[in-house]
Design an enzyme around this catalytic site. Structure first.
Site, PDB file in Angstrom:
ATOM      1  N   ASP A 149     -19.112  21.211  54.482  1.00  0.00           N
ATOM      2  CA  ASP A 149     -20.050  20.416  55.296  1.00  0.00           C
ATOM      3  C   ASP A 149     -20.814  21.336  56.246  1.00  0.00           C
ATOM      4  O   ASP A 149     -20.653  22.541  56.219  1.00  0.00           O
ATOM      5  CB  ASP A 149     -19.279  19.354  56.089  1.00  0.00           C
ATOM      6  CG  ASP A 149     -18.348  19.987  57.116  1.00  0.00           C
ATOM      7  OD1 ASP A 149     -17.664  20.976  56.754  1.00  0.00           O
ATOM      8  OD2 ASP A 149     -18.320  19.546  58.269  1.00  0.00           O
ATOM      9  N   HIS A 461     -16.650  22.252  46.385  1.00  0.00           N
ATOM     10  CA  HIS A 461     -17.223  21.233  47.270  1.00  0.00           C
ATOM     11  C   HIS A 461     -17.873  21.979  48.429  1.00  0.00           C
ATOM     12  O   HIS A 461     -17.234  22.305  49.428  1.00  0.00           O
ATOM     13  CB  HIS A 461     -16.126  20.291  47.771  1.00  0.00           C
ATOM     14  CG  HIS A 461     -16.648  19.188  48.634  1.00  0.00           C
ATOM     15  ND1 HIS A 461     -17.120  18.000  48.109  1.00  0.00           N
ATOM     16  CD2 HIS A 461     -16.802  19.098  49.973  1.00  0.00           C
ATOM     17  CE1 HIS A 461     -17.535  17.229  49.103  1.00  0.00           C
ATOM     18  NE2 HIS A 461     -17.348  17.869  50.246  1.00  0.00           N
ATOM     19  N   ASP A 506     -11.925  21.530  39.280  1.00  0.00           N
ATOM     20  CA  ASP A 506     -13.101  22.344  39.620  1.00  0.00           C
ATOM     21  C   ASP A 506     -14.337  21.457  39.516  1.00  0.00           C
ATOM     22  O   ASP A 506     -15.194  21.664  38.657  1.00  0.00           O
ATOM     23  CB  ASP A 506     -13.191  23.562  38.695  1.00  0.00           C
ATOM     24  CG  ASP A 506     -14.290  24.523  39.142  1.00  0.00           C
ATOM     25  OD1 ASP A 506     -14.859  24.305  40.232  1.00  0.00           O
ATOM     26  OD2 ASP A 506     -14.583  25.475  38.398  1.00  0.00           O
ATOM     27  N   GLU A 515     -12.698  22.196  48.072  1.00  0.00           N
ATOM     28  CA  GLU A 515     -13.619  22.543  49.155  1.00  0.00           C
ATOM     29  C   GLU A 515     -13.400  24.009  49.522  1.00  0.00           C
ATOM     30  O   GLU A 515     -12.370  24.591  49.204  1.00  0.00           O
ATOM     31  CB  GLU A 515     -13.360  21.645  50.380  1.00  0.00           C
ATOM     32  CG  GLU A 515     -14.398  21.877  51.486  1.00  0.00           C
ATOM     33  CD  GLU A 515     -14.453  20.759  52.525  1.00  0.00           C
ATOM     34  OE1 GLU A 515     -13.624  19.847  52.473  1.00  0.00           O
ATOM     35  OE2 GLU A 515     -15.356  20.835  53.384  1.00  0.00           O
TER      36      GLU A 515
END
Ligand SMILES: [Zn+2]
Length: 541
Positions: A149, A461, A506, A515
């Site tokens: 993020d 991710h 994956d 992530e």
């Protein structure tokens, strides 16, 4: 992932001439090693072992000993796999792990001359609002995006920087290479230049009264867009004890590291650390962090500050020599700490590194003698874990939670430190199996570092990797790995009752297993820097 795995699992980035070469073998032998001319160098006969608890595989470690540099073939039943042995095999991957943090930089252009094709313009440069009073705006620029993020969190940033600074303090030769970042050539090693990018941001996260805001994030996670397209407002979230104490410790440590390189910067950091300490002293009642209503980004809701206070007291004692800090650290140590923990939630091990490797005898009987005894006892238990695992992994079968790469790498750090403290090669050998795990010797036949290995993570991710229209992921990032504890329903649907060490996908959506995070890169930097320093030292002899 389909079951097209090799029955020979190995470090896919190669092996070092100066260290033992181990592979994991599924099923029974013989395993034959032959050299470039096809001449048999060694044959290892292997009986069929009992199933490994974490993976369900009938697997064992085959030790091929030390081998001269060269390319070899390993043959097992009908299969052959090539291995490479070099003098300094992990230069590229260790440097890439450090450079991985450059790719996480926020608030600046990632220019082609440094970032290659992974360019993007500056992101998140608008002033941030105080969550508690959105009329008040402050410009806070820089730092690293924390993970997949675009949030930035003080505690996780502090441990990441600390892993890097201690890597440099203890294993300088393994992490001093230029990395082609904007500061390269300024007379400061690039690992420190990169750490400084986060430190300059951290300083801006301090409130006037000395406390640190817990994080700088949106109310909600951005969709999978490039960072420069993410224009939702950013907020300085409330302050917390854990963030303040972690920043205090990290800045005190960094003040010492940068003292000779940049005295003014060093003074600024020590001043900020002392202000943070003053605030903590004046506010003994624990201020936890919980996401305010309406905030859904990462929480890092640490409920225990004893370990952060311990780390801070150790670093402040190292920075100032004031006995009061040592006494505080002694008192916290006597309450009981996990001295081999180095993650964002429990940072006691960082205080332990300060005592055992920086302060040493100056730390006194409690923080040197007694702490060392406790540390080595814990390392004995960690080494025993590797004996129990078919892959030699320092994690119990029940330990595969979110970001399982962190306890594995944390245990590698402890084993390395134990080998230095005792001179016992068995600790180093056990640590090396964890490095091998990260780079492919595991139940998934997978190199967890993007851009490396025959079979490496392709779909982490990670928003830029998912949104940049480039087929391959941003390089030098490490995946969190198998997680069977807090698993997404979609992941469960695909994996069912797969064994813990294989509970991994994956796939981009699977933040629960795939992530990336800055504080997973950084312990890998520490471990990589150590093993590189060993290879380079060996070469001089
Ligand atoms: Zn950004």
């Amino acid at each position: 992932m389909e079951q097209s795995f090799s029955a020979i699992r190995m470090n896919q980035t190669g092996y070092a001439e100066s260290l033992p070469v181990r592979v994991a073998v599924l099923g029974e032998g013989p395993l034959t090693l032959s050299d470039g001319d096809g001449k048999t160098v060694k044959t290892v006969s292997l009986q069929l072992p009992e199933p490994d608890e974490a993976s369900g595989d009938r697997v064992q470690i085959a030790d091929l000993g030390r081998l001269p540099a060269g390319t070899y073939q390993l043959t097992l039943r009908e299969e052959t796999r090539q291995i490479r042995v070099e003098k300094d095999p992990w230069k590229a991957v260790t440097n890439a792990l450090i450079k991985g943090l450059y790719f996480q930089r926020c608030g600046c252009d990632l220019e082609e001359k440094y970032a290659g094709k992974f360019v993007h313009p500056a992101c998140h440069t608008a002033p941030a609002a105080l969550w508690e009073n959105p009329e008040v705006k402050r410009t806070v620029i820089g730092g690293w995006h924390d993970a997949g993020d675009y949030g930035k969190y003080v505690g996780p940033g502090a441990v990441t920087v600390a892993h890097m600074l201690y890597a440099w303090l203890l294993f300088e030769s393994g992490c001093e290479d230029p990395l082609n970042i904007p500061e390269s050539g300024n007379g400061i090693p690039d690992i420190l230049n990169e750490a400084r990018y986060e430190l300059e941001w951290m300083l801006q996260m301090q409130r006037e009264d000395g406390a640190f805001h817990h994080k700088l994030t949106k109310a909600r996670f951005a969709p999978f867009i490039m960072p420069q397209d993410d224009h939702e407002p950013e907020y300085l979230m409330p302050v917390s004890h854990c963030a303040t104490a972690a920043a205090c410790a990290c800045l005190a440590l960094a003040a010492g590291v940068f003292k000779d390189f940049d005295p003014d910067f060093s003074d600024r950091m020590l001043g900020a650390a002392l202000e943070a300490d003053k605030w903590l002293e004046a506010h003994p009642e624990f201020v936890p962090y919980t996401n305010p209503e309406g905030v859904h980004t990462g929480m890092y809701g640490d409920r225990e500050v004893k370990d952060e206070l311990f780390w801070a007291a150790c670093e402040l004692y190292a920075a100032t020599g004031e006995a009061a800090y040592r006494e505080k650290a002694e008192a916290l140590f006597s309450e009981g700490l996990n001295v081999t923990a180095y993650g964002w939630a429990d940072v006691s091990g960082l205080g332990a590194i300060c005592c055992l490797f920086v302060l040493k005898e100056k730390a006194g009987e409690t923080l040197y003698g007694a702490l060392k005894k406790q540390f080595l006892e814990a390392c004995g238990s960690i080494a025993a874990l590797t004996e129990k695992s078919g892959y030699g992994t320092a994690l119990p079968a029940g330990g595969y939670g979110w970001g399982s790469i962190l306890p594995i790498l944390g245990n590698a750090m402890s084993l390395i430190l134990a080998s230095i403290l005792t001179g016992e090669a068995s600790y180093e050998n056990a640590a090396l199996l964890q490095w091998d795990y990260v780079l492919g010797l595991n139940a998934l036949d997978l190199c967890f570092v993007t851009g490396f290995g025959e079979r490496s993570v392709q779909n982490p991710h990670h928003r830029p990797s998912g949104a940049d229209d480039i087929p391959e992921p941003v390089p030098g990032l490490i995946s969190g790995g198998p997680n069977k504890h807090h698993t997404y329903p979609m992941t469960k649907e695909k994996l069912g009752d797969a064994p813990a060490a294989k509970y991994y996908l994956d796939e981009t959506f699977s933040a629960d297993t795939n992530e990336i995070a800055i504080y997973w890169n950084s312990p890998a930097i520490f471990v990589g820097a150590y093993f590189r320093s060993r290879c380079l030292a060996e070469r001089k002899n």
